[in-house]
Motif scaffolding. Structure first.
Motif, short mmCIF file in Angstrom:
data_model
loop_
_atom_site.label_atom_id
_atom_site.label_comp_id
_atom_site.label_asym_id
_atom_site.label_seq_id
_atom_site.Cartn_x
_atom_site.Cartn_y
_atom_site.Cartn_z
N GLU C 2 -40.22 47.45 69.07
CA GLU C 2 -39.46 48.18 68.07
C GLU C 2 -38.49 47.29 67.31
O GLU C 2 -37.80 47.73 66.43
CB GLU C 2 -38.73 49.36 68.71
CG GLU C 2 -38.03 49.00 69.98
CD GLU C 2 -37.12 50.11 70.45
OE1 GLU C 2 -37.31 50.56 71.58
OE2 GLU C 2 -36.26 50.52 69.69
N ASN C 3 -38.43 46.02 67.70
CA ASN C 3 -37.54 45.12 66.97
C ASN C 3 -38.10 44.81 65.60
O ASN C 3 -39.29 44.56 65.44
CB ASN C 3 -37.38 43.79 67.73
CG ASN C 3 -36.46 43.95 68.90
OD1 ASN C 3 -35.99 45.06 69.17
ND2 ASN C 3 -36.22 42.86 69.59
N ILE C 4 -37.21 44.83 64.63
CA ILE C 4 -37.66 44.49 63.29
C ILE C 4 -37.20 43.09 63.00
O ILE C 4 -36.01 42.78 63.00
CB ILE C 4 -37.07 45.48 62.28
CG1 ILE C 4 -37.67 46.85 62.56
CG2 ILE C 4 -37.39 45.06 60.87
CD1 ILE C 4 -36.96 47.95 61.85
N LYS C 5 -38.15 42.23 62.77
CA LYS C 5 -37.78 40.83 62.51
C LYS C 5 -37.18 40.74 61.11
O LYS C 5 -37.71 41.30 60.16
CB LYS C 5 -39.03 39.96 62.60
CG LYS C 5 -39.67 39.98 63.97
CD LYS C 5 -39.41 38.70 64.70
CE LYS C 5 -39.67 38.81 66.19
NZ LYS C 5 -40.47 39.91 66.66
N GLN C 6 -36.10 40.02 61.03
CA GLN C 6 -35.55 39.75 59.71
C GLN C 6 -36.52 38.85 58.98
O GLN C 6 -37.04 37.90 59.52
CB GLN C 6 -34.20 39.04 59.85
CG GLN C 6 -33.05 39.95 60.14
CD GLN C 6 -32.46 40.51 58.87
OE1 GLN C 6 -32.43 39.83 57.86
NE2 GLN C 6 -32.00 41.74 58.90
N SER C 10 -35.64 36.12 53.33
CA SER C 10 -34.44 36.81 52.86
C SER C 10 -33.20 36.20 53.49
O SER C 10 -32.15 36.18 52.88
CB SER C 10 -34.53 38.30 53.16
OG SER C 10 -34.29 38.52 54.52
N ASN C 199 -30.51 45.57 66.37
CA ASN C 199 -30.87 45.95 65.01
C ASN C 199 -29.75 46.60 64.22
O ASN C 199 -29.68 46.45 63.01
CB ASN C 199 -32.04 46.95 65.04
CG ASN C 199 -33.33 46.28 65.41
OD1 ASN C 199 -33.60 45.19 64.94
ND2 ASN C 199 -34.09 46.92 66.26
N GLU C 200 -28.91 47.37 64.89
CA GLU C 200 -27.93 48.15 64.15
C GLU C 200 -26.54 47.51 64.19
O GLU C 200 -25.84 47.49 63.19
CB GLU C 200 -27.84 49.58 64.70
CG GLU C 200 -29.17 50.26 64.90
CD GLU C 200 -29.81 50.71 63.59
OE1 GLU C 200 -29.11 50.77 62.58
OE2 GLU C 200 -31.02 50.98 63.60
N PRO C 203 -26.19 43.02 63.01
CA PRO C 203 -26.15 42.68 61.59
C PRO C 203 -24.86 43.11 60.91
O PRO C 203 -24.44 42.52 59.93
CB PRO C 203 -27.33 43.46 60.99
CG PRO C 203 -28.21 43.77 62.13
CD PRO C 203 -27.33 43.89 63.33
N ASN C 204 -24.19 44.13 61.47
CA ASN C 204 -23.00 44.64 60.81
C ASN C 204 -21.70 44.02 61.32
O ASN C 204 -20.66 44.21 60.72
CB ASN C 204 -22.94 46.17 60.95
CG ASN C 204 -23.97 46.83 60.08
OD1 ASN C 204 -23.92 46.74 58.87
ND2 ASN C 204 -24.96 47.43 60.70
N ARG C 206 -21.85 40.69 62.42
CA ARG C 206 -22.10 39.26 62.28
C ARG C 206 -21.13 38.57 61.32
O ARG C 206 -20.50 37.57 61.66
CB ARG C 206 -23.55 39.09 61.79
CG ARG C 206 -24.04 37.68 61.70
CD ARG C 206 -25.39 37.70 61.00
NE ARG C 206 -25.28 38.40 59.73
CZ ARG C 206 -26.28 39.04 59.12
NH1 ARG C 206 -27.47 39.08 59.67
NH2 ARG C 206 -26.10 39.64 57.97
#
Lengths: 671, 318, 294
Positions: C2-6, C10, C199-200, C203-204, C206
């Motif tokens: 379920e991990n979304i790779k960056q 980008s 994931n949530e 990123p916020n 960082r």
């Protein structure tokens, strides 16, 4: 004395973009405010209405500048005055009542001081007279015990009380013009109706002119003599209240009125396509061109001018207004095309109580949980597959709390929640199995908060697809595109970040994420409250369409009774975490109903000056439910005595199948 | 309100207790002990035994901690190893000297910082702001020992205005002492003042953008009245805590600056006792400096509590 | 899975964008230029130095700057120019890796505390506060005097003492984020804790943590050079600015050049890092002027 208080002539205000371009947010505003007149300025967010209101006090926000025009008050141009001269006018001749009084009152100063400050600046009264005047003003705005009120700090008051203090402060001078910037937005429905009532009284009592700025046509309709409609920084329609609301001859106003859900009509409002353009994006032509159903080639090329129509006493900015004069604003809505709801329980709440109280250490050890007066208590509801049930109430009614418990985010204290007929849902989301998790999805009020700002639309929608269906690669991508199309967003949205979307688009993404899970039940928490009216209608229509396509069940929480009327099959009315009334929505909106439902319905503001709100109860704020008896005893206009205080009222069944929890008989309730 | 104050004081005491544990454990865990480090190569046989016995190092650590802590609470830090005298006697005059330096820096630094912060905020992006903010960035980044060295080079050596190192005995009168401490005070307060000024600036700017300031303007409140009544009380309140943290940071600067100016305060004692491996003195210094830190923060907390109407009325509401 | 790779593209695009925004302000551009200059100097100075930094020559004591010795010579007759351009290497290395360590443990502990909250959070923050209340200089001096002044001691010790502030920032940022609806939404969907953190939350928070790390770097440099000024940093004859200032200070009334050169070196580096950190914060939309230097 001159008959005109304020004259605005060809006013344009803009800012400089990072590229050095001059971008207007107000374009060539020309209008005037007559003595004793109440003018409503209506527009959606970004229409420039607040900037206009501030300019009327000679106040231009940091970063903005006037590019042309003037704003004269008693024939002096406010925009050319120096600070000293403005200080003599602001608060004395022109006073402002701000949107959010809670933030507009200085936190370190007592209420009394803040009113006294205005009196000292703008009157010659001595200390004793000023103190008298403070009490008088607080009395006038109907605040209880003015003497003690003056000694309080702003944060000690409720939202409604803060707003009243702001009104009292504005009346400290003897203003010839009162500017009200969304003065009731953010207040509960009943409080809002009371504050509006007060403002109307003050306008009549003092004879001042008022400018009432709001996005809410319902509120505007109640107070205004004249309405100015703003769109993308321009006045598009300006005329007497009845002319504007009953015969809106500008297509934007026409569409706006049709997009407002009405209490009197079941069914969905018509939505307007698109959204208001960003400042600076329209270079030529009519700014409403791409959303207008009547537009033609010349609208794209030429900007229409404001044109005065003698017979309607109305100015309009549209080439095609004649076509709209004929089309009367017929009250029509989109009928919902619901499948017949079967009695087929999908969710069942039995004796649900929820408490926010913290467990004491001893109780934790003994594994017991005592709270005799929980936030939410004794909720029994059966929800059928494919129906939309609405939970309605003011803030503190526990409606969102119940949603959180269904989602497993807040443990229930007592009772249980059954999914399907048999299965008891685990109270904690962590213990639920994947299928139960998938079956219940949430949509939140504010998409700015509910979408991760660091994820693209693709990543946002991929989450449930990966989590519940293990999709990846092309399959995942295909499904994301599918879902985006279902919420009327194209494939090209995939790479966008939430900040690049408009409010309506963001909420569509949130809807798409919920539907990606192929859920059985969707919990909607005030999903349209943060949106503009025209966008709200579109989202409501989308939700209805998706429900018709997928047979999803909605539990729809809202404070807005008209929205609830538009979308729901059944309504449950809550007060202080206790159910008051539950029944099919058409019955709830008729008599007999619970006294609280009556209070709520009476306070709804319709965008029609001829439908007045009925204020039947005080707008007291109660922060705790009563220990025993009826939850509404403190405010009930029909309270009969000790029985209401001591005994929990029984459920009585009306002949139309509506359930009401009250000690009164049906006949008495009907009165 | 009362309970909040009690709670803050208790939390401060707990912090000090943990500090005492850390310093005690720190000197235990790190290789070597007071005697081996102090005696160095002579640390064997009878000398070591005698040393152990003298310092009581032959009894278990937790018992030693308890008796040490018991004495500290009573104000007795034991014997210094190098000076061979009670630590209290060593510390007394040095604390006084450092306090003179630190409090002078604070008393001068805070008003200047607040003033500069307000000026830069009110004239935001205009010339006064640009000049002051640029200077602030420089004085904030240059370490104390560099500014101190430069001050000595320019003011004392080249211009010969003031003495470069403190040579007078410290029990002289204030006016005799004054020229000696001007340069150290300037060196110490530079970083602190610049930091606080920046803090005050952004706090004032934030408040100036608030709804209630806009409301005050629209109410017709004259500019300076608005600044003093509506802006400053709300802008300076959250600054109190940050100022306290900045003052605590200043303690480190005092140590370095005292060395540069050869000033007989705690700073030099720190260096000396560490160079001499005088662990009991180091422990005493740690406790004293931490107490000052906790004390300053406690005062800031209590001030915030007293001045914030939100917290002041908490008791009434509950 | 379920991990979304960056998307890697980008990420690098974002870095370029941030650098662009930083360089678009004059102060940010100056900061970047100084920093790049110092880093390249640190890399190239062994090849650029005209003289051996440890070559002592009593006949050349305290020479004034000349065409032969650009920055003059010191009290032992060593070339000040060679020593100055070499003098930032250890400081840069120690503080850079020290900041990384601070960033790592401070960030992790802060996020952990922000996530678990409650009693554990209280206890950890109390201990962090206690460490914070011992003046860093005392603690550092104690460690260094007991364990020695090698890089292997200095890097982790500095990293440890300068991580405390990052704990606070990371904790506060995490606190802010976990109350947001998108976290509640992810919890309601039933994502695992690891997935929510990765994931949530990360990123916020960082940006805030990275900015804090950049700030720590400049403060750590300040701290490190203070240590070596006091004689507890690098040991002679290795050239180091702090130590050079300390040694040349006594004779500065005769030979100011031996003091001025390392002062200029150290000051410009600290200012460069500071301006860069400032521009970095602004580019990410974080106001760093509200923070105390703790």
């Amino acid at each position: 004395m001159e008959n005109v208080v304020q004259k605005i002539n060809n006013l344009s205000i803009g800012f400089r973009s990072q590229k050095g371009e001059e971008i207007s947010i107000l374009k060539n505003i020309t209008t005037e405010i007559k003595r004793g007149e109440t003018v409503g300025i209506v527009g959606e967010s970004g229409s420039g209405k607040s900037t206009l209101a501030l300019a009327m006090m000679g106040y231009i926000k940091h970063g903005l500048f006037t590019t042309s025009g003037e704003c004269t008050f008693n024939s002096n141009d406010l925009l050319k005055m120096d600070g000293r001269a403005l200080e003599k006018i602001r608060g004395r001749k022109i006073a402002m009542i701000p949107q959010n009084a809670g933030q507009a009152l200085t936190p370190n100063l007592k209420i009394g001081y803040q009113i006294d400050e205005a009196l000292r600046l703008h009157t010659d009264l001595n200390k004793i007279d000023r103190d008298k005047k403070i009490s008088e003003l607080l009395n006038k705005v109907r605040l209880p015990s003015p003497e003690t009120m003056a000694l309080r700090y702003p944060h000690e008051l409720s939202g409604g009380q803060q707003q009243r203090v702001a009104v009292a402060m504005a009346l400290a001078g003897t203003p010839e013009l009162l500017l009200l910037d969304e003065p009731t937005t953010g207040l509960d429905v009943t409080t809002q109706a009371h504050v509006l009532e007060l403002l109307k009284f003050i306008a009549k009592d003092t004879g001042t002119s008022m400018v009432y700025v709001s996005h809410d046509l319902g509120a505007i309709a109640q107070v205004s003599d004249r309405i100015i409609v703003m769109y993308a920084g321009e006045i598009v329609l300006d005329g007497p209240v009845r002319s504007v609301l009953k015969n809106p001859i500008h297509p934007y106003t026409f569409g706006l009125l049709k997009s407002i859900p009405k209490l009197s009509l079941a069914g969905l409002p018509h939505s307007m396509p698109g959204s208001q353009p960003q400042p600076g994006t329209i270079k030529k032509g009519c700014s409403f061109f791409d959303r207008c159903s009547l537009s033609e080639e010349k609208c794209k090329l030429n900007s229409p001018q404001l044109e005065y129509l003698e017979e309607l006493k109305t100015s309009v900015r549209c080439f095609k207004h004649k076509e709209l004069i004929e089309t009367k604003n017929k009250e029509n809505v989109i009928t919902r095309n619901d499948k017949k709801v079967q009695i087929n329980e999908i969710l069942n709440l039995t004796d649900v109580s929820i408490s926010y109280a913290k467990q004491k250490l001893l109780d934790q050890i003994l594994n017991r949980f005592t709270d005799d007066n929980p936030t939410v208590k004794g909720i029994n509801v059966d929800i059928n597959k494919g129906e939309t049930i609405a939970l309605v109430g003011e803030s503190g009614s526990g409606k969102s709390t119940i949603l959180k418990s269904i989602a497993g985010l807040l443990k229930t204290k007592d009772g249980n929640i059954k999914f399907g007929k048999e299965k008891i849902l685990q109270p904690d989301v962590k213990h639920r199995n994947p299928n139960d998790l998938r079956a219940i999805q949430l949509i939140f009020q504010n998409p700015d908060e509910s979408l991760n700002p660091n994820h693209t639309v693709e990543q946002i929608i991929a989450q449930p697809l990966r989590l519940y269906f293990g999709m990846s690669g092309d399959e995942l991508k295909k499904n994301i595109i599918d879902i985006l199309e279902k919420v009327r967003l194209g494939e090209f949205y995939m790479t966008r970040y939430p900040r690049q979307l408009s409010g309506g688009e963001k909420q569509r993404v949130a809807v798409a994420r919920a539907f990606a899970a192929k859920p059985d039940i969707i919990l909607c928490d005030e999903v349209t409250s943060a949106l503009d009216v025209s966008v709200q209608a579109a989202v409501l229509n989308l939700l209805q369409q998706l429900k018709e396509d997928f047979g999803t069940t909605y539990i729809f929480v809202s404070h807005d009774l008209a929205v609830v009327r538009a979308i729901s099959d059944r309504v449950a009315v809550l007060y202080q975490g206790r159910l008051c009334e539950i029944g099919p929505s058409k019955n709830v909106y008729q008599t007999p109903s619970h006294p609280y439902t009556e209070v709520l319905l009476g306070a709804v503001l319709e965008p029609d000056p001829d439908i007045k709100p009925k204020l039947v109860a005080e707008d007291i704020v109660e922060d705790r439910p009563p220990e025993k008896g009826c939850s509404f005893q403190g405010r009930c206009p029909k309270v009969i005595g000790d029985i209401c205080k001591n005994e929990t009222p029984p459920w009585i069944k009306a002949d139309n199948g509506n359930l009401i929890r009250c000690h009164l008989s049906l006949e008495e309730l009907r009165k | 309100m009362f309970f909040l104050i009690i709670k803050r004081i208790l939390l401060g005491l707990i912090t000090l207790f943990i500090v005492s544990l850390i310093t005690f454990a720190g000197t235990e865990v790190l290789p070597g002990d007071a005697c081996t480090t102090y005696l160095e190569r002579e640390a064997y046989g009878a000398a070591l035994e005698a040393c152990y016995k003298r310092l009581g190092l032959n009894i278990p650590a937790h018992e030693r901690y308890l008796s040490w802590a018991y004495n500290v609470i009573q104000g007795d830090f034991g014997y210094s190893l190098s000076g061979q005298m009670p630590i209290n006697e060593v510390l007394g005059p040095k604390i006084k000297n450092s306090m003179v330096l630190a409090s002078a820096s604070i008393l001068i630094g805070i008003p200047i910082a607040v003033l500069l912060g307000i000026i830069t905020a009110l004239w935001r992006d205009k010339l006064p702001d640009i000049i002051i903010s640029t200077i602030a960035i420089f004085s904030m980044t240059i370490p104390e020992f560099i500014s101190a060295t430069l001050l000595i080079l320019i003011v004392a050596i080249w211009l010969e205005w003031l003495p470069g190192i403190v040579i007078v005995p410290t029990d002289v009168s204030f006016f005799e002492l004054l020229p000696n401490i001007i340069l150290p005070v300037v060196a110490i307060s530079m970083i602190m003042t610049a930091h606080m000024a920046r803090m005050v600036r952004s706090s004032v700017i934030q408040v100036m953008a608030s709804d209630y300031v806009q409301m005050a303007i629209l109410k017709g409140v004259p500019y300076w009245k608005m600044v003093f009544k509506h802006v400053l009380p709300n802008a300076l309140l959250p600054a109190i805590n940050v100022v306290a943290l900045t003052i605590a940071w200043l303690l480190g600067g005092v140590v370095v600056t005292e060395v540069v100016f050869n000033y007989p305060g705690l700073g030099r004692l720190v260096i000396e006792s560490i160079s001499n491996r005088d662990l009991p003195t180091v422990q005493a210094l740690a406790i004293i400096l931490a107490t000052i830190y906790v004390g300053i923060n406690l005062i800031a907390d209590l001030m915030t509590l007293m001045l914030n109407p939100r917290l002041k009325t908490l008791q009434i509401r509950k | 899975m379920e991990n979304i790779k960056q998307n890697p593209k980008s990420t690098s695009a974002k870095i370029l964008e941030v650098l662009g925004t930083m360089a678009s302000r004059p102060s940010g551009l100056i900061g970047l230029v100084i920093l790049i200059f110092h880093v390249s100097l640190a890399l190239l100075s062994p090849y650029l130095a005209p003289y051996d930094y440890k070559a002592i020559d009593p006949t050349l004591m305290l020479q004034e700057p000349s065409s032969e010795f650009w920055f003059g010579t010191d009290s032992l007759g060593r070339d000040v120019f060679s020593r100055t351009i070499l003098g930032g290497r250890i400081a840069l290395t120690v503080t850079f890796f020290g900041s990384l360590i601070a960033l790592f443990w401070g960030g992790l502990l802060g996020i952990f505390c922000g996530l678990v909250g409650g009693k554990i959070d209280d206890v950890v923050m109390r201990i962090v506060d206690a460490f914070l209340s011992i003046p860093w200089i005392l603690a550092m001096l104690l460690i260094v005097s007991l364990l020695g002044t090698s890089i292997e001691v200095l890097i982790p010790a500095l990293g440890f003492f300068y991580g405390k502030g990052i704990v606070r920032v990371a904790r506060a940022a995490t606190h802010d984020v976990i109350a947001k609806d998108f976290i509640i939404s992810a919890r309601a969907r039933g994502h695992s804790n690891m997935s929510i953190i990765w994931n949530e939350i990360l990123p916020n928070v960082r940006d805030a943590i990275l900015v804090e790390g950049a700030m720590r770097w400049s403060w750590m440099l300040l701290g490190f050079s203070s240590l070596s000024f006091l004689g507890f940093g690098v040991s002679p004859p290795t050239p180091d600015w702090g130590l050079m200032i300390s040694n040349a200070r006594g004779l500065m009334s005769f030979a100011y050049w031996a003091v001025i050169a390392p002062i200029v070196g150290l000051s410009t580096l600290i200012i460069g890092i500071n301006l860069t950190a400032d521009a970095f914060a602004k580019a990410l939309g974080i106001d760093r002027s509200t923070k105390a230097p703790v």
